[in-house]
Design a protein around this motif. Structure first.
Motif, PDB file in Angstrom:
ATOM      1  N   GLY A  65       0.822  -1.203   0.000  1.00 17.82           N
ATOM      2  CA  GLY A  65       0.000   0.000   0.000  1.00 17.82           C
ATOM      3  C   GLY A  65       0.857   1.253   0.000  1.00 17.82           C
ATOM      4  N   ILE A  66       0.455   2.238  -0.814  1.00 19.52           N
ATOM      5  CA  ILE A  66       1.186   3.508  -0.879  1.00 19.52           C
ATOM      6  C   ILE A  66       0.212   4.675  -0.769  1.00 19.52           C
ATOM      7  CG2 ILE A  66       3.129   2.591  -2.205  1.00 19.52           C
ATOM      8  CD1 ILE A  66       1.844   3.757  -4.724  1.00 19.52           C
ATOM      9  N   ALA A  67       0.746   5.823  -0.417  1.00 20.00           N
ATOM     10  CA  ALA A  67      -0.068   7.036  -0.290  1.00 20.00           C
ATOM     11  C   ALA A  67      -0.801   7.291  -1.603  1.00 20.00           C
ATOM     12  CB  ALA A  67       0.809   8.223   0.075  1.00 20.00           C
ATOM     13  N   GLY A  68      -2.077   7.579  -1.494  1.00 22.22           N
ATOM     14  CA  GLY A  68      -2.886   7.862  -2.669  1.00 22.22           C
ATOM     15  C   GLY A  68      -3.713   6.684  -3.154  1.00 22.22           C
ATOM     16  N   ASP A  69      -3.489   5.473  -2.618  1.00 19.64           N
ATOM     17  CA  ASP A  69      -4.258   4.296  -3.044  1.00 19.64           C
ATOM     18  C   ASP A  69      -5.754   4.438  -2.748  1.00 19.64           C
ATOM     19  OD1 ASP A  69      -2.053   2.956  -4.002  1.00 19.64           O
ATOM     20  OD2 ASP A  69      -1.954   1.523  -2.348  1.00 19.64           O
ATOM     21  N   GLN A  70      -6.077   5.047  -1.634  1.00 16.03           N
ATOM     22  CA  GLN A  70      -7.457   5.243  -1.181  1.00 16.03           C
ATOM     23  C   GLN A  70      -8.211   3.927  -0.993  1.00 16.03           C
ATOM     24  OE1 GLN A  70      -9.385   8.041  -3.784  1.00 16.03           O
ATOM     25  NE2 GLN A  70      -7.889   9.639  -3.368  1.00 16.03           N
ATOM     26  N   LEU A  71      -7.535   2.941  -0.398  1.00 14.78           N
ATOM     27  CA  LEU A  71      -8.199   1.681  -0.074  1.00 14.78           C
ATOM     28  C   LEU A  71      -9.366   1.986   0.864  1.00 14.78           C
ATOM     29  CD1 LEU A  71      -7.952  -1.470  -0.322  1.00 14.78           C
ATOM     30  CD2 LEU A  71      -6.851  -1.385   1.917  1.00 14.78           C
ATOM     31  N   GLY A  72     -10.525   1.455   0.550  1.00 13.45           N
ATOM     32  CA  GLY A  72     -11.714   1.713   1.359  1.00 13.45           C
ATOM     33  C   GLY A  72     -12.649   2.729   0.753  1.00 13.45           C
ATOM     34  N   CYS A  73     -12.363   3.177  -0.479  1.00 14.15           N
ATOM     35  CA  CYS A  73     -13.272   4.132  -1.130  1.00 14.15           C
ATOM     36  C   CYS A  73     -14.627   3.484  -1.385  1.00 14.15           C
ATOM     37  CB  CYS A  73     -12.665   4.681  -2.418  1.00 14.15           C
ATOM     38  SG  CYS A  73     -12.400   3.440  -3.703  1.00 14.15           S
ATOM     39  N   THR A  74     -14.636   2.146  -1.574  1.00  8.12           N
ATOM     40  CA  THR A  74     -15.860   1.370  -1.681  1.00  8.12           C
ATOM     41  C   THR A  74     -15.641   0.048  -0.959  1.00  8.12           C
ATOM     42  OG1 THR A  74     -15.134   0.492  -3.808  1.00  8.12           O
ATOM     43  CG2 THR A  74     -16.636   2.351  -3.877  1.00  8.12           C
ATOM     44  N   VAL A  75     -16.698  -0.517  -0.425  1.00  3.76           N
ATOM     45  CA  VAL A  75     -16.616  -1.811   0.247  1.00  3.76           C
ATOM     46  C   VAL A  75     -17.877  -2.618  -0.041  1.00  3.76           C
ATOM     47  CG1 VAL A  75     -15.114  -1.006   2.125  1.00  3.76           C
ATOM     48  CG2 VAL A  75     -17.593  -0.946   2.418  1.00  3.76           C
ATOM     49  N   ALA A  76     -17.717  -3.944  -0.031  1.00  2.00           N
ATOM     50  CA  ALA A  76     -18.858  -4.850  -0.162  1.00  2.00           C
ATOM     51  C   ALA A  76     -18.516  -6.110   0.625  1.00  2.00           C
ATOM     52  CB  ALA A  76     -19.122  -5.182  -1.629  1.00  2.00           C
ATOM     53  N   ILE A  77     -19.536  -6.792   1.104  1.00  2.00           N
ATOM     54  CA  ILE A  77     -19.303  -8.031   1.852  1.00  2.00           C
ATOM     55  C   ILE A  77     -20.417  -9.018   1.554  1.00  2.00           C
ATOM     56  CG2 ILE A  77     -20.458  -7.140   3.918  1.00  2.00           C
ATOM     57  CD1 ILE A  77     -18.449  -8.858   5.582  1.00  2.00           C
ATOM     58  N   ASP A  78     -20.040 -10.279   1.447  1.00  2.00           N
ATOM     59  CA  ASP A  78     -20.996 -11.361   1.313  1.00  2.00           C
ATOM     60  C   ASP A  78     -20.439 -12.556   2.070  1.00  2.00           C
ATOM     61  OD1 ASP A  78     -23.350 -12.650   0.422  1.00  2.00           O
ATOM     62  OD2 ASP A  78     -22.250 -13.578  -1.232  1.00  2.00           O
ATOM     63  N   HIS A  79     -21.005 -12.828   3.216  1.00  2.00           N
ATOM     64  CA  HIS A  79     -20.612 -13.935   4.085  1.00  2.00           C
ATOM     65  C   HIS A  79     -19.117 -13.880   4.424  1.00  2.00           C
ATOM     66  CE1 HIS A  79     -21.310 -17.579   6.231  1.00  2.00           C
ATOM     67  NE2 HIS A  79     -20.502 -18.302   5.464  1.00  2.00           N
ATOM     68  N   ASN A  80     -18.274 -14.689   3.787  1.00  2.00           N
ATOM     69  CA  ASN A  80     -16.850 -14.752   4.122  1.00  2.00           C
ATOM     70  C   ASN A  80     -15.948 -14.079   3.097  1.00  2.00           C
ATOM     71  OD1 ASN A  80     -17.156 -16.124   6.569  1.00  2.00           O
ATOM     72  ND2 ASN A  80     -17.261 -18.098   5.549  1.00  2.00           N
ATOM     73  N   THR A  81     -16.508 -13.193   2.296  1.00  3.38           N
ATOM     74  CA  THR A  81     -15.734 -12.465   1.285  1.00  3.38           C
ATOM     75  C   THR A  81     -15.967 -10.966   1.449  1.00  3.38           C
ATOM     76  OG1 THR A  81     -16.038 -14.313  -0.258  1.00  3.38           O
ATOM     77  CG2 THR A  81     -15.275 -12.234  -1.175  1.00  3.38           C
ATOM     78  N   VAL A  82     -14.870 -10.228   1.575  1.00  2.82           N
ATOM     79  CA  VAL A  82     -14.932  -8.766   1.629  1.00  2.82           C
ATOM     80  C   VAL A  82     -14.214  -8.236   0.390  1.00  2.82           C
ATOM     81  CG1 VAL A  82     -14.180  -6.698   2.869  1.00  2.82           C
ATOM     82  CG2 VAL A  82     -15.006  -8.667   4.139  1.00  2.82           C
ATOM     83  N   VAL A  83     -14.845  -7.300  -0.302  1.00  4.51           N
ATOM     84  CA  VAL A  83     -14.265  -6.688  -1.486  1.00  4.51           C
ATOM     85  C   VAL A  83     -14.068  -5.208  -1.163  1.00  4.51           C
ATOM     86  CG1 VAL A  83     -14.555  -6.282  -3.953  1.00  4.51           C
ATOM     87  CG2 VAL A  83     -15.557  -8.311  -2.903  1.00  4.51           C
ATOM     88  N   VAL A  84     -12.839  -4.699  -1.399  1.00  2.48           N
ATOM     89  CA  VAL A  84     -12.506  -3.320  -1.039  1.00  2.48           C
ATOM     90  C   VAL A  84     -11.880  -2.621  -2.242  1.00  2.48           C
ATOM     91  CG1 VAL A  84     -11.265  -1.839   0.583  1.00  2.48           C
ATOM     92  CG2 VAL A  84     -12.070  -4.093   1.333  1.00  2.48           C
ATOM     93  N   GLY A  85     -12.447  -1.485  -2.616  1.00  2.00           N
ATOM     94  CA  GLY A  85     -11.911  -0.707  -3.725  1.00  2.00           C
ATOM     95  C   GLY A  85     -10.760   0.178  -3.289  1.00  2.00           C
ATOM     96  N   ALA A  86      -9.796   0.339  -4.179  1.00  5.56           N
ATOM     97  CA  ALA A  86      -8.672   1.273  -3.997  1.00  5.56           C
ATOM     98  C   ALA A  86      -8.684   2.181  -5.227  1.00  5.56           C
ATOM     99  CB  ALA A  86      -7.353   0.527  -3.866  1.00  5.56           C
ATOM    100  N   CYS A  87      -9.592   3.144  -5.220  1.00  3.92           N
ATOM    101  CA  CYS A  87      -9.876   3.965  -6.401  1.00  3.92           C
ATOM    102  C   CYS A  87      -8.703   4.816  -6.861  1.00  3.92           C
ATOM    103  CB  CYS A  87     -11.066   4.870  -6.119  1.00  3.92           C
ATOM    104  SG  CYS A  87     -12.538   3.974  -5.615  1.00  3.92           S
ATOM    105  N   GLY A  88      -7.781   5.103  -5.988  1.00  6.08           N
ATOM    106  CA  GLY A  88      -6.657   5.959  -6.342  1.00  6.08           C
ATOM    107  C   GLY A  88      -5.396   5.199  -6.706  1.00  6.08           C
TER     108      GLY A  88
END
Length: 169
Positions: A65-88
């Motif tokens: 991870g580096i500055a500007g990645d913006q991990l967490g700009c979007t999130v989704a979850i379904d049971h045991n899977t989490v999907v996280v956007g890094a828009c930057g």
């Protein structure tokens, strides 16, 4: 939830994206401004005893991870899977028609998939998803969704002028 409990940084944008499992027991909260916009997501679990949510885990990209990645700009979850956007995220094209690109395209975006089994408590980073036709400012991961084993990802780049979408038959 009070963001000051989880991050003391100003402008961490805690709560910019949130998702709740269908059973209502696991909550994912994005914080894309965390640590100079490296970003993160938090996992909260509902207590069996008080029915309040308690912090369980912080999801980050660790050493990649580096500055500007913006991990967490979007999130989704379904049971045991989490999907996280890094828009930057500045990423490379996987396939350009001839050879993989060595050039990183600014704010092209990426999506990260975190998994856990039914017997594990914590999620672990499993996969990185990027568009095959990476372009600067695509912001791949701007919107995400998950249902069962299907992940849907969009980007923010508009279509070029005079472009029409036609259905395939």
């Amino acid at each position: 939830l009070d963001s000051s409990v989880y991050s003391s940084e100003e402008l961490d944008r805690f709560g910019e994206a949130m998702a709740l499992t269908s059973d209502g027991n696991t909550l994912v909260v994005g914080s894309p401004g965390y640590k100079s916009e490296t970003g993160c997501a938090y996992i909260f679990r509902r207590s069996k005893y008080t029915s309040f949510f308690q912090i369980a885990q912080q999801l980050t990209l660790g050493g990649v991870g580096i500055a500007g990645d913006q991990l967490g700009c979007t999130v989704a979850i379904d049971h045991n899977t989490v999907v996280v956007g890094a828009c930057g995220r500045a990423d490379k094209a996987i396939y350009t028609g001839t050879l993989p690109s060595s050039k990183r395209e600014i704010r092209s975006g990426a999506v990260y998939v975190f998994l856990r089994s039914d017997f594990e408590r914590n999620f672990f980073l499993s996969q990185r998803l990027v568009a095959s036709n990476v372009k600067a400012h695509d912001r791949f991961g701007h919107s995400i969704g998950i249902s069962n084993d299907t992940i849907i990802v969009s980007s923010l780049t508009p279509l070029p002028a005079n472009t029409q979408l036609r259905p395939r038959h």
